[in-house]
Design a protein around this motif. Sequence first.
Motif, PDB file in Angstrom:
ATOM      1  N   CYS A 221       8.049  42.220  33.033  1.00  0.00           N
ATOM      2  CA  CYS A 221       7.380  43.233  33.863  1.00  0.00           C
ATOM      3  C   CYS A 221       6.927  44.417  33.016  1.00  0.00           C
ATOM      4  O   CYS A 221       5.803  44.921  33.176  1.00  0.00           O
ATOM      5  CB  CYS A 221       8.318  43.709  34.967  1.00  0.00           C
ATOM      6  N   LYS A 222       7.802  44.872  32.126  1.00  0.00           N
ATOM      7  CA  LYS A 222       7.452  46.025  31.291  1.00  0.00           C
ATOM      8  C   LYS A 222       6.262  45.694  30.398  1.00  0.00           C
ATOM      9  O   LYS A 222       5.323  46.500  30.272  1.00  0.00           O
ATOM     10  CB  LYS A 222       8.663  46.458  30.459  1.00  0.00           C
ATOM     11  N   ARG A 223       6.290  44.509  29.798  1.00  0.00           N
ATOM     12  CA  ARG A 223       5.177  44.111  28.935  1.00  0.00           C
ATOM     13  C   ARG A 223       3.873  44.012  29.722  1.00  0.00           C
ATOM     14  O   ARG A 223       2.820  44.443  29.257  1.00  0.00           O
ATOM     15  CB  ARG A 223       5.495  42.760  28.275  1.00  0.00           C
ATOM     16  N   MET A 224       3.930  43.450  30.918  1.00  0.00           N
ATOM     17  CA  MET A 224       2.707  43.290  31.707  1.00  0.00           C
ATOM     18  C   MET A 224       2.153  44.636  32.168  1.00  0.00           C
ATOM     19  O   MET A 224       0.941  44.859  32.170  1.00  0.00           O
ATOM     20  CB  MET A 224       2.969  42.407  32.927  1.00  0.00           C
ATOM     21  N   ASP A 230      -3.592  49.238  29.410  1.00  0.00           N
ATOM     22  CA  ASP A 230      -4.490  49.384  28.266  1.00  0.00           C
ATOM     23  C   ASP A 230      -5.561  48.297  28.163  1.00  0.00           C
ATOM     24  O   ASP A 230      -6.324  48.279  27.196  1.00  0.00           O
ATOM     25  CB  ASP A 230      -3.670  49.404  26.969  1.00  0.00           C
ATOM     26  N   HIS A 231      -5.605  47.371  29.158  1.00  0.00           N
ATOM     27  CA  HIS A 231      -6.556  46.260  29.083  1.00  0.00           C
ATOM     28  C   HIS A 231      -7.221  46.030  30.439  1.00  0.00           C
ATOM     29  O   HIS A 231      -6.814  46.602  31.447  1.00  0.00           O
ATOM     30  CB  HIS A 231      -5.850  44.973  28.633  1.00  0.00           C
ATOM     31  N   THR A 232      -8.210  45.141  30.438  1.00  0.00           N
ATOM     32  CA  THR A 232      -8.896  44.809  31.677  1.00  0.00           C
ATOM     33  C   THR A 232      -8.021  43.912  32.555  1.00  0.00           C
ATOM     34  O   THR A 232      -7.030  43.335  32.094  1.00  0.00           O
ATOM     35  CB  THR A 232     -10.208  44.059  31.384  1.00  0.00           C
ATOM     36  N   VAL A 233      -8.434  43.788  33.811  1.00  0.00           N
ATOM     37  CA  VAL A 233      -7.739  42.887  34.730  1.00  0.00           C
ATOM     38  C   VAL A 233      -7.766  41.459  34.192  1.00  0.00           C
ATOM     39  O   VAL A 233      -6.739  40.754  34.191  1.00  0.00           O
ATOM     40  CB  VAL A 233      -8.377  42.950  36.136  1.00  0.00           C
ATOM     41  N   ALA A 234      -8.927  41.007  33.723  1.00  0.00           N
ATOM     42  CA  ALA A 234      -9.052  39.640  33.220  1.00  0.00           C
ATOM     43  C   ALA A 234      -8.126  39.399  32.026  1.00  0.00           C
ATOM     44  O   ALA A 234      -7.467  38.361  31.925  1.00  0.00           O
ATOM     45  CB  ALA A 234     -10.503  39.350  32.839  1.00  0.00           C
ATOM     46  N   ASP A 235      -8.078  40.354  31.098  1.00  0.00           N
ATOM     47  CA  ASP A 235      -7.206  40.214  29.932  1.00  0.00           C
ATOM     48  C   ASP A 235      -5.745  40.111  30.348  1.00  0.00           C
ATOM     49  O   ASP A 235      -4.975  39.301  29.813  1.00  0.00           O
ATOM     50  CB  ASP A 235      -7.374  41.417  28.991  1.00  0.00           C
ATOM     51  N   THR A 236      -5.345  40.944  31.311  1.00  0.00           N
ATOM     52  CA  THR A 236      -3.943  40.962  31.727  1.00  0.00           C
ATOM     53  C   THR A 236      -3.575  39.713  32.518  1.00  0.00           C
ATOM     54  O   THR A 236      -2.458  39.200  32.400  1.00  0.00           O
ATOM     55  CB  THR A 236      -3.644  42.232  32.539  1.00  0.00           C
ATOM     56  N   TYR A 239      -2.954  37.198  29.960  1.00  0.00           N
ATOM     57  CA  TYR A 239      -1.719  37.492  29.227  1.00  0.00           C
ATOM     58  C   TYR A 239      -0.484  37.097  30.034  1.00  0.00           C
ATOM     59  O   TYR A 239       0.454  36.484  29.501  1.00  0.00           O
ATOM     60  CB  TYR A 239      -1.689  38.981  28.873  1.00  0.00           C
ATOM     61  N   VAL A 240      -0.466  37.430  31.329  1.00  0.00           N
ATOM     62  CA  VAL A 240       0.703  37.104  32.136  1.00  0.00           C
ATOM     63  C   VAL A 240       0.831  35.594  32.334  1.00  0.00           C
ATOM     64  O   VAL A 240       1.952  35.056  32.415  1.00  0.00           O
ATOM     65  CB  VAL A 240       0.681  37.846  33.494  1.00  0.00           C
ATOM     66  N   ALA A 241      -0.295  34.887  32.401  1.00  0.00           N
ATOM     67  CA  ALA A 241      -0.236  33.434  32.503  1.00  0.00           C
ATOM     68  C   ALA A 241       0.389  32.828  31.253  1.00  0.00           C
ATOM     69  O   ALA A 241       1.245  31.930  31.329  1.00  0.00           O
ATOM     70  CB  ALA A 241      -1.635  32.866  32.734  1.00  0.00           C
ATOM     71  N   LEU A 242      -0.024  33.320  30.084  1.00  0.00           N
ATOM     72  CA  LEU A 242       0.552  32.841  28.829  1.00  0.00           C
ATOM     73  C   LEU A 242       2.030  33.208  28.728  1.00  0.00           C
ATOM     74  O   LEU A 242       2.862  32.414  28.242  1.00  0.00           O
ATOM     75  CB  LEU A 242      -0.223  33.428  27.647  1.00  0.00           C
ATOM     76  N   TRP A 243       2.363  34.419  29.176  1.00  0.00           N
ATOM     77  CA  TRP A 243       3.760  34.865  29.132  1.00  0.00           C
ATOM     78  C   TRP A 243       4.653  33.946  29.949  1.00  0.00           C
ATOM     79  O   TRP A 243       5.671  33.453  29.467  1.00  0.00           O
ATOM     80  CB  TRP A 243       3.858  36.298  29.635  1.00  0.00           C
TER      81      TRP A 243
END
Length: 284
Positions: A221-224, A230-236, A239-243
């Motif tokens: 949660c903290k990482r996301m 600091d990033h766009t919705v698409a980037d995040t 990122y959360v999918a990869l996480w």
Amino acid sequence: MNHESFEVELRDRVAHVRLSRPDKRNSMNARFWAELPALVSELEQDGEARAIVLSSTGPHFSTGMDVSVFASKAADEGQANAGQRAARFHDTVIRLQRSFSCLEAARIPVLAAIQGGCVGAGVDLVTACDMRYATKDAYFTIYETNLAMTADVGTFPRICKLMPDGIVRELAYTGRPMGADEALQYGLVNKLYDSQEEMVESVLKIAASIASKAPMAVYGCKRMILHARDHTVADTLDYVALWNASYFQHAEVAEAMSAQAEKRPGNFVALPAVQAADDPLEIP
């Protein structure tokens, strides 16, 4: 490790870290800047703490940078030319920034409990924490403008993501104090309390609730949240999918569900200990 600037107590997986120079209004001397990142690293390497509560002692949370730091730097300059002085100052600022960025980078949440004055570098400090709570007599001052300086240790990159732009500009340009009610109104703090004792007790309970959850889920949660800031919705979303593809654990989910059904604390896997820089390299 012995700490001159802090008192540390670990209970129920919550590390309570208190600034411990009340006679100096918890101003930040040279030892403070070295001890804070070392302390956070120590807690992370141990792996027992699952949340940190950062509080203070005396009537004020912190009045910011201790004047002794400026005096020692002036003495070190000697006959250095302008270019050398600028390079040294730049290096010093980067070191100071890292001392607070360690709170943001920590794998566990950091909750700040603030009483009285939170001035100058004190604002840099608390904006690097995950959440902030304050007493009703607390106030916050981006004080550097009053000293013909620009705050440079972390206030602006973080407070601009926490409060409206126009309010931040007003506080920075005027150097005026912002009271606790205004800090609550604009989202800098989560909640106000009548006394420091009530605040610390409440914040420790919040930290204990966090510590009762699966550590990897809280870390995720903290990482996301930081990534989303600091990033766009698409980037995040990516990122959360990869996480979750990397860290999702069915056993932890099953344990959480069982613990809730049986009304007991969950028995979750701790975060792995952080390898120190001088540890033998371990490749899983």
